[in-house]
Design a protein around this motif. Structure first.
Motif, PDB file in Angstrom:
ATOM      1  N   LEU A 115     -31.928  14.200 -24.759  1.00  0.00           N
ATOM      2  CA  LEU A 115     -31.440  12.849 -25.057  1.00  0.00           C
ATOM      3  C   LEU A 115     -30.881  12.664 -26.462  1.00  0.00           C
ATOM      4  O   LEU A 115     -30.253  11.644 -26.748  1.00  0.00           O
ATOM      5  CB  LEU A 115     -32.565  11.829 -24.834  1.00  0.00           C
ATOM      6  N   LYS A 116     -31.089  13.627 -27.337  1.00  0.00           N
ATOM      7  CA  LYS A 116     -30.688  13.490 -28.740  1.00  0.00           C
ATOM      8  C   LYS A 116     -29.217  13.076 -28.875  1.00  0.00           C
ATOM      9  O   LYS A 116     -28.335  13.738 -28.360  1.00  0.00           O
ATOM     10  CB  LYS A 116     -30.929  14.808 -29.468  1.00  0.00           C
ATOM     11  N   GLY A 117     -28.990  11.937 -29.541  1.00  0.00           N
ATOM     12  CA  GLY A 117     -27.639  11.472 -29.803  1.00  0.00           C
ATOM     13  C   GLY A 117     -26.926  10.823 -28.633  1.00  0.00           C
ATOM     14  O   GLY A 117     -25.776  10.412 -28.757  1.00  0.00           O
ATOM     15  N   LYS A 118     -27.602  10.714 -27.483  1.00  0.00           N
ATOM     16  CA  LYS A 118     -26.971  10.132 -26.294  1.00  0.00           C
ATOM     17  C   LYS A 118     -27.510   8.729 -26.042  1.00  0.00           C
ATOM     18  O   LYS A 118     -28.645   8.420 -26.385  1.00  0.00           O
ATOM     19  CB  LYS A 118     -27.223  11.018 -25.073  1.00  0.00           C
ATOM     20  N   GLU A 119     -26.695   7.891 -25.414  1.00  0.00           N
ATOM     21  CA  GLU A 119     -27.133   6.547 -25.046  1.00  0.00           C
ATOM     22  C   GLU A 119     -27.975   6.634 -23.778  1.00  0.00           C
ATOM     23  O   GLU A 119     -27.662   7.410 -22.869  1.00  0.00           O
ATOM     24  CB  GLU A 119     -25.925   5.647 -24.807  1.00  0.00           C
ATOM     25  N   ALA A 120     -29.061   5.833 -23.731  1.00  0.00           N
ATOM     26  CA  ALA A 120     -29.944   5.847 -22.567  1.00  0.00           C
ATOM     27  C   ALA A 120     -30.729   4.547 -22.487  1.00  0.00           C
ATOM     28  O   ALA A 120     -30.821   3.794 -23.455  1.00  0.00           O
ATOM     29  CB  ALA A 120     -30.912   7.025 -22.653  1.00  0.00           C
ATOM     30  N   THR A 121     -31.295   4.305 -21.309  1.00  0.00           N
ATOM     31  CA  THR A 121     -32.209   3.192 -21.096  1.00  0.00           C
ATOM     32  C   THR A 121     -33.370   3.697 -20.256  1.00  0.00           C
ATOM     33  O   THR A 121     -33.385   4.860 -19.824  1.00  0.00           O
ATOM     34  CB  THR A 121     -31.508   1.973 -20.449  1.00  0.00           C
ATOM     35  N   SER A 122     -34.355   2.819 -20.018  1.00  0.00           N
ATOM     36  CA  SER A 122     -35.542   3.197 -19.252  1.00  0.00           C
ATOM     37  C   SER A 122     -36.374   1.949 -19.004  1.00  0.00           C
ATOM     38  O   SER A 122     -36.047   0.857 -19.477  1.00  0.00           O
ATOM     39  CB  SER A 122     -36.393   4.191 -20.049  1.00  0.00           C
ATOM     40  N   TYR A 123     -37.481   2.144 -18.316  1.00  0.00           N
ATOM     41  CA  TYR A 123     -38.505   1.117 -18.208  1.00  0.00           C
ATOM     42  C   TYR A 123     -38.935   0.784 -19.637  1.00  0.00           C
ATOM     43  O   TYR A 123     -39.100   1.691 -20.462  1.00  0.00           O
ATOM     44  CB  TYR A 123     -39.676   1.654 -17.382  1.00  0.00           C
ATOM     45  N   ILE A 124     -39.123  -0.486 -19.933  1.00  0.00           N
ATOM     46  CA  ILE A 124     -39.408  -0.905 -21.316  1.00  0.00           C
ATOM     47  C   ILE A 124     -40.642  -0.216 -21.907  1.00  0.00           C
ATOM     48  O   ILE A 124     -40.711   0.019 -23.108  1.00  0.00           O
ATOM     49  CB  ILE A 124     -39.508  -2.451 -21.424  1.00  0.00           C
ATOM     50  N   GLY A 125     -41.595   0.152 -21.067  1.00  0.00           N
ATOM     51  CA  GLY A 125     -42.815   0.796 -21.539  1.00  0.00           C
ATOM     52  C   GLY A 125     -42.601   2.141 -22.213  1.00  0.00           C
ATOM     53  O   GLY A 125     -43.463   2.602 -22.966  1.00  0.00           O
ATOM     54  N   ILE A 126     -41.465   2.788 -21.961  1.00  0.00           N
ATOM     55  CA  ILE A 126     -41.185   4.073 -22.624  1.00  0.00           C
ATOM     56  C   ILE A 126     -39.964   3.973 -23.553  1.00  0.00           C
ATOM     57  O   ILE A 126     -39.449   4.983 -24.009  1.00  0.00           O
ATOM     58  CB  ILE A 126     -41.037   5.244 -21.615  1.00  0.00           C
ATOM     59  N   ARG A 127     -39.564   2.741 -23.859  1.00  0.00           N
ATOM     60  CA  ARG A 127     -38.417   2.505 -24.756  1.00  0.00           C
ATOM     61  C   ARG A 127     -38.578   3.242 -26.088  1.00  0.00           C
ATOM     62  O   ARG A 127     -37.663   3.920 -26.551  1.00  0.00           O
ATOM     63  CB  ARG A 127     -38.259   1.006 -24.991  1.00  0.00           C
ATOM     64  N   ASP A 128     -39.758   3.118 -26.711  1.00  0.00           N
ATOM     65  CA  ASP A 128     -39.964   3.751 -28.014  1.00  0.00           C
ATOM     66  C   ASP A 128     -39.916   5.272 -27.910  1.00  0.00           C
ATOM     67  O   ASP A 128     -39.446   5.948 -28.823  1.00  0.00           O
ATOM     68  CB  ASP A 128     -41.286   3.287 -28.636  1.00  0.00           C
ATOM     69  N   ASP A 129     -40.406   5.817 -26.786  1.00  0.00           N
ATOM     70  CA  ASP A 129     -40.355   7.267 -26.563  1.00  0.00           C
ATOM     71  C   ASP A 129     -38.903   7.747 -26.494  1.00  0.00           C
ATOM     72  O   ASP A 129     -38.568   8.816 -27.010  1.00  0.00           O
ATOM     73  CB  ASP A 129     -41.097   7.642 -25.277  1.00  0.00           C
ATOM     74  N   ILE A 130     -38.062   6.950 -25.835  1.00  0.00           N
ATOM     75  CA  ILE A 130     -36.632   7.264 -25.714  1.00  0.00           C
ATOM     76  C   ILE A 130     -36.006   7.310 -27.115  1.00  0.00           C
ATOM     77  O   ILE A 130     -35.271   8.237 -27.456  1.00  0.00           O
ATOM     78  CB  ILE A 130     -35.910   6.198 -24.840  1.00  0.00           C
ATOM     79  N   LYS A 131     -36.331   6.300 -27.930  1.00  0.00           N
ATOM     80  CA  LYS A 131     -35.789   6.248 -29.294  1.00  0.00           C
ATOM     81  C   LYS A 131     -36.290   7.425 -30.122  1.00  0.00           C
ATOM     82  O   LYS A 131     -35.517   8.048 -30.855  1.00  0.00           O
ATOM     83  CB  LYS A 131     -36.191   4.932 -29.969  1.00  0.00           C
ATOM     84  N   LEU A 132     -37.578   7.740 -30.013  1.00  0.00           N
ATOM     85  CA  LEU A 132     -38.153   8.851 -30.778  1.00  0.00           C
ATOM     86  C   LEU A 132     -37.583  10.199 -30.343  1.00  0.00           C
ATOM     87  O   LEU A 132     -37.594  11.154 -31.121  1.00  0.00           O
ATOM     88  CB  LEU A 132     -39.681   8.848 -30.669  1.00  0.00           C
ATOM     89  N   ALA A 133     -37.069  10.267 -29.115  1.00  0.00           N
ATOM     90  CA  ALA A 133     -36.437  11.492 -28.625  1.00  0.00           C
ATOM     91  C   ALA A 133     -35.013  11.634 -29.161  1.00  0.00           C
ATOM     92  O   ALA A 133     -34.322  12.605 -28.844  1.00  0.00           O
ATOM     93  CB  ALA A 133     -36.432  11.513 -27.096  1.00  0.00           C
ATOM     94  N   GLY A 134     -34.567  10.647 -29.951  1.00  0.00           N
ATOM     95  CA  GLY A 134     -33.255  10.734 -30.575  1.00  0.00           C
ATOM     96  C   GLY A 134     -32.134  10.041 -29.823  1.00  0.00           C
ATOM     97  O   GLY A 134     -30.972  10.151 -30.188  1.00  0.00           O
TER      98      GLY A 134
END
Length: 169
Positions: A115-134
């Motif tokens: 996911l690094k550098g790519k746009e993404a979304t998810s269930y809100i409960g893992i939003r911060d994990d998505i951001k921390l993955a870059g």
């Protein structure tokens, strides 16, 4: 006709498997269910459906597929800790192929470090994990970031399916 993998373990969100799976088959593509082991039964979280893994993750090869769909629910948690699942998703990414996930599905993408550098979304409960993955997190019904297609919840399935089919055409 493309060959699309569906990564599955027990506890997936029923509609997030059923609807993309049926839509991809209706569009003339081949859908293959990949589980932790071939022949393992994968029941849905809501109990409305169950699928049997047609291929074990250890035998899955990224070059054999045009892409992958990762339904949400509890299944991604079991999938993401499996080295063969992670390897498979990494192979698809290295080949620039479709990687799609809805709800908790992107947890597998996080573990595969795609996911690094790519746009993404998810269930809100893992939003911060998505951001921390870059990733660049967007709270939208469907987000397409290069080869990555993500959505948030079952309500977003029509947009999720539309973008997957667009990538395959």
């Amino acid at each position: 006709m493309a060959k699309i993998a569906f990564l599955l373990a027990g506890g997936f969100e029923d509609s997030e498997m059923i609807n993309p799976y049926e839509a991809i088959k209706e569009a003339g593509h081949e859908a293959v269910i990949i589980g932790l082991e071939k022949g393992v039964e994968c029941p849905g979280k809501q109990g409305t459906v169950s699928y049997t893994a047609e291929l074990g993750a250890a035998d899955a090869n990224g070059s054999d597929f045009a892409g992958v769909v990762i339904p949400g629910g509890g299944a991604p948690e079991a999938l993401r800790v499996n080295e063969d699942v992670v390897r498979f998703v990494k192979e698809l990414n290295e080949q620039g192929k479709l990687i799609s996930g809805i709800c908790h599905g992107p947890q597998v993408m996080i573990s595969a470090d795609v996911l690094k550098g790519k746009e993404a979304t998810s269930y809100i409960g893992i939003r911060d994990d998505i951001k921390l993955a870059g990733a660049i997190y967007k709270d939208e019904e469907v987000v397409v970031g290069e080869n990555i297609v993500t959505s948030r919840t079952p309500a977003d399935e029509p947009a999720f399916i539309r973008e997957i089919l667009a990538k395959l055409s």
